[in-house]
Design an enzyme around this catalytic site. Structure first.
Site, mmCIF file in Angstrom:
data_model
loop_
_atom_site.group_PDB
_atom_site.id
_atom_site.type_symbol
_atom_site.label_atom_id
_atom_site.label_comp_id
_atom_site.label_asym_id
_atom_site.label_seq_id
_atom_site.Cartn_x
_atom_site.Cartn_y
_atom_site.Cartn_z
ATOM 1 N N ARG A 130 -6.923 12.903 0.865
ATOM 2 C CA ARG A 130 -5.834 13.362 1.738
ATOM 3 C C ARG A 130 -4.469 12.808 1.334
ATOM 4 O O ARG A 130 -3.458 13.386 1.645
ATOM 5 C CB ARG A 130 -6.124 13.027 3.199
ATOM 6 N N ASN A 140 0.857 -1.190 0.000
ATOM 7 C CA ASN A 140 0.000 0.000 0.000
ATOM 8 C C ASN A 140 0.895 1.244 0.000
ATOM 9 O O ASN A 140 1.723 1.412 0.904
ATOM 10 C CB ASN A 140 -0.902 -0.057 1.241
ATOM 11 N N HIS A 151 -5.592 3.674 -1.643
ATOM 12 C CA HIS A 151 -6.911 4.052 -1.141
ATOM 13 C C HIS A 151 -7.220 5.479 -1.591
ATOM 14 O O HIS A 151 -6.571 6.422 -1.133
ATOM 15 C CB HIS A 151 -6.887 3.964 0.398
ATOM 16 N N GLU A 186 -8.623 0.608 -2.993
ATOM 17 C CA GLU A 186 -9.465 0.638 -1.782
ATOM 18 C C GLU A 186 -10.430 1.798 -1.935
ATOM 19 O O GLU A 186 -10.017 2.914 -2.274
ATOM 20 C CB GLU A 186 -8.605 0.861 -0.544
ATOM 21 N N GLY A 230 1.134 -1.325 4.343
ATOM 22 C CA GLY A 230 1.550 -0.026 3.835
ATOM 23 C C GLY A 230 2.356 0.815 4.799
ATOM 24 O O GLY A 230 3.542 1.037 4.605
ATOM 25 N N HIS A 273 -3.638 -4.440 7.845
ATOM 26 C CA HIS A 273 -3.715 -3.267 8.716
ATOM 27 C C HIS A 273 -2.816 -3.445 9.939
ATOM 28 O O HIS A 273 -2.963 -4.398 10.688
ATOM 29 C CB HIS A 273 -5.147 -2.938 9.194
ATOM 30 N N GLY A 274 -1.857 -2.529 10.051
ATOM 31 C CA GLY A 274 -0.989 -2.499 11.239
ATOM 32 C C GLY A 274 0.068 -3.592 11.267
ATOM 33 O O GLY A 274 0.681 -3.837 12.311
ATOM 34 N N ASP A 295 -0.126 4.509 -0.046
ATOM 35 C CA ASP A 295 -0.831 5.739 0.341
ATOM 36 C C ASP A 295 0.087 6.762 1.005
ATOM 37 O O ASP A 295 -0.019 7.965 0.764
ATOM 38 C CB ASP A 295 -1.941 5.421 1.364
ATOM 39 N N HIS A 296 0.978 6.260 1.873
ATOM 40 C CA HIS A 296 1.711 7.229 2.692
ATOM 41 C C HIS A 296 2.927 7.819 1.996
ATOM 42 O O HIS A 296 3.527 8.758 2.508
ATOM 43 C CB HIS A 296 2.007 6.636 4.069
ATOM 44 N N THR A 304 -7.067 6.773 10.151
ATOM 45 C CA THR A 304 -6.918 5.667 9.207
ATOM 46 C C THR A 304 -8.182 4.833 9.322
ATOM 47 O O THR A 304 -9.027 5.105 10.172
ATOM 48 C CB THR A 304 -5.654 4.830 9.506
ATOM 49 N N THR A 305 -8.328 3.811 8.469
ATOM 50 C CA THR A 305 -9.529 2.977 8.525
ATOM 51 C C THR A 305 -9.586 2.310 9.895
ATOM 52 O O THR A 305 -8.701 1.542 10.247
ATOM 53 C CB THR A 305 -9.468 1.918 7.408
ATOM 54 N N ARG A 331 3.801 18.876 1.270
ATOM 55 C CA ARG A 331 4.381 20.072 0.665
ATOM 56 C C ARG A 331 3.692 20.466 -0.640
ATOM 57 O O ARG A 331 4.094 21.443 -1.256
ATOM 58 C CB ARG A 331 5.863 19.827 0.354
ATOM 59 N N GLU A 348 -11.172 -9.290 3.143
ATOM 60 C CA GLU A 348 -9.893 -8.936 3.766
ATOM 61 C C GLU A 348 -10.161 -8.754 5.254
ATOM 62 O O GLU A 348 -10.994 -7.926 5.642
ATOM 63 C CB GLU A 348 -9.318 -7.648 3.153
ATOM 64 N N ARG A 383 -9.315 8.188 -0.982
ATOM 65 C CA ARG A 383 -10.286 8.596 0.044
ATOM 66 C C ARG A 383 -11.146 9.730 -0.475
ATOM 67 O O ARG A 383 -10.727 10.513 -1.337
ATOM 68 C CB ARG A 383 -9.564 9.038 1.322
HETATM 69 N N1 PXP Z 1 -5.927 -3.071 4.147
HETATM 70 C C1 PXP Z 1 -6.858 -2.097 4.201
HETATM 71 C C2 PXP Z 1 -8.238 -2.441 3.762
HETATM 72 C C3 PXP Z 1 -6.532 -0.791 4.629
HETATM 73 O O1 PXP Z 1 -7.491 0.154 4.668
HETATM 74 C C4 PXP Z 1 -5.194 -0.511 4.965
HETATM 75 C C5 PXP Z 1 -4.807 0.882 5.359
HETATM 76 O O2 PXP Z 1 -5.062 1.740 4.319
HETATM 77 C C6 PXP Z 1 -4.259 -1.543 4.885
HETATM 78 C C7 PXP Z 1 -4.648 -2.819 4.494
HETATM 79 C C8 PXP Z 1 -2.819 -1.324 5.197
HETATM 80 O O3 PXP Z 1 -2.666 -0.974 6.544
HETATM 81 P P1 PXP Z 1 -1.282 -0.415 7.041
HETATM 82 O O4 PXP Z 1 -1.032 0.864 6.299
HETATM 83 O O5 PXP Z 1 -1.489 -0.221 8.514
HETATM 84 O O6 PXP Z 1 -0.241 -1.446 6.732
#
Ligand code: PXP
Length: 245
Positions: A55, A13, A49, A76, A218, A196-197, A15-16, A106-107, A24, A157, A51
């Site tokens: 963001r 992922n 994702h 996502e 991610g 997630h996490g 996103d970050h 976050t989700t 910036r 998931e 959103r």
């Molecule tokens: N799966 C889903 C559905 C998520 O929403 C996220 C966070 O965007 C992740 C996985 C990845 O989570 P993390 O960024 O904490 O690894």
């Protein structure tokens, strides 16, 4: 017999990377460049994702990822008309439907597939009809798996956020819930993913659940990339996953 290690895919992922860029404005660092690098390092897919508040990932990022990736894109998305239209325009390999609240960082939890099945049904059907592999991001709860089955979602998931936050016996209990949910979903011919996490330290016990086919990771990978580079963080995560199988 244990499944082959290659049967557990890693979705990275990105996103970050976009979060840092957007701090910036401008174009640097580019999440598409990160996606290409992650693919070279062994990612099986890229997750992003889009959103509602844009963001991190933007519409342009999704367009460029759709055009430029040689590995599958997992979009996502919230279950809204706007996101459905975007998904149908780009037809990513996969779409993971997640709950979304504007004010959350976050989700924060899984989708209430059981409580919202009437609203979800047309979205799942439209994505499926367009050839997009639909997954529902849910808590490891038999009610939610039953709802996914009723909705005809081919993939769930499982939300590992709670597992990642807990310690000791509470974590072991949550891990059992994840394992039981994975077994129940697989028994009903639903493909099982999780995420997630997840970090180097907590991924092994999840990766060892034999029914899992994909992990989406991610925040930790992008954070670790600051210290060791994205190539090294993705490779080390893949190794940790494979050693657990
Ligand atoms: N799966 C889903 C559905 C998520 O929403 C996220 C966070 O965007 C992740 C996985 C990845 O989570 P993390 O960024 O904490 O690894």
């Amino acid at each position: 017999m244990a499944p082959a290690s290659s049967s557990l895919r890693l979705g990275v992922n990105i996103d970050h990377v976009a979060t840092v860029r957007n701090a910036r404005g401008g174009a640097f660092p580019d999440p598409v460049r990160a996606a290409l690098l992650a693919a070279e390092a062994g990612a099986d897919g890229i997750t992003a994702h889009l959103r509602e508040d844009r963001r991190h990932i933007t519409d342009d990022d999704i367009a460029r990822l759709s055009a430029g990736l040689a590995i599958p894109l997992n979009l996502e998305m919230a279950a809204t008309a706007e996101m459905l239209a975007i998904a149908l325009r780009h037809r990513p390999h996969a779409a993971c439907i997640v709950p979304e609240k504007r004010e959350e960082r976050t989700t924060e939890g899984g989708l209430d597939a059981a409580g919202q099945s009437a609203a979800l049904a047309p979205i799942v059907a439209a994505l499926r009809d367009a050839g997009v592999r639909v997954s529902l991001f849910i808590e490891p709860d038999p009610r939610q798996i039953e709802a996914a089955l009723q909705l005809g979602a081919p993939v769930v998931e499982l939300h590992t956020g709670r597992y990642a936050e807990l310690d000791g016996e509470a974590r072991a209990r949550e891990l059992r819930r994840l394992a039981d949910a994975a077994a129940l979903a697989a028994k009903n011919a639903i493909e099982v993913h999780a995420g997630h996490g997840l970090t180097y330290d907590n991924v092994a016990a999840v990766a060892a659940i034999p029914q899992l086919r994909e992990l989406n990771i991610g925040h930790f990978l992008v954070g670790e990339a600051i210290f060791v580079g994205l190539d090294a963080s993705v490779r080390r995560m893949r190794d940790a996953m494979e050693s657990a199988r």
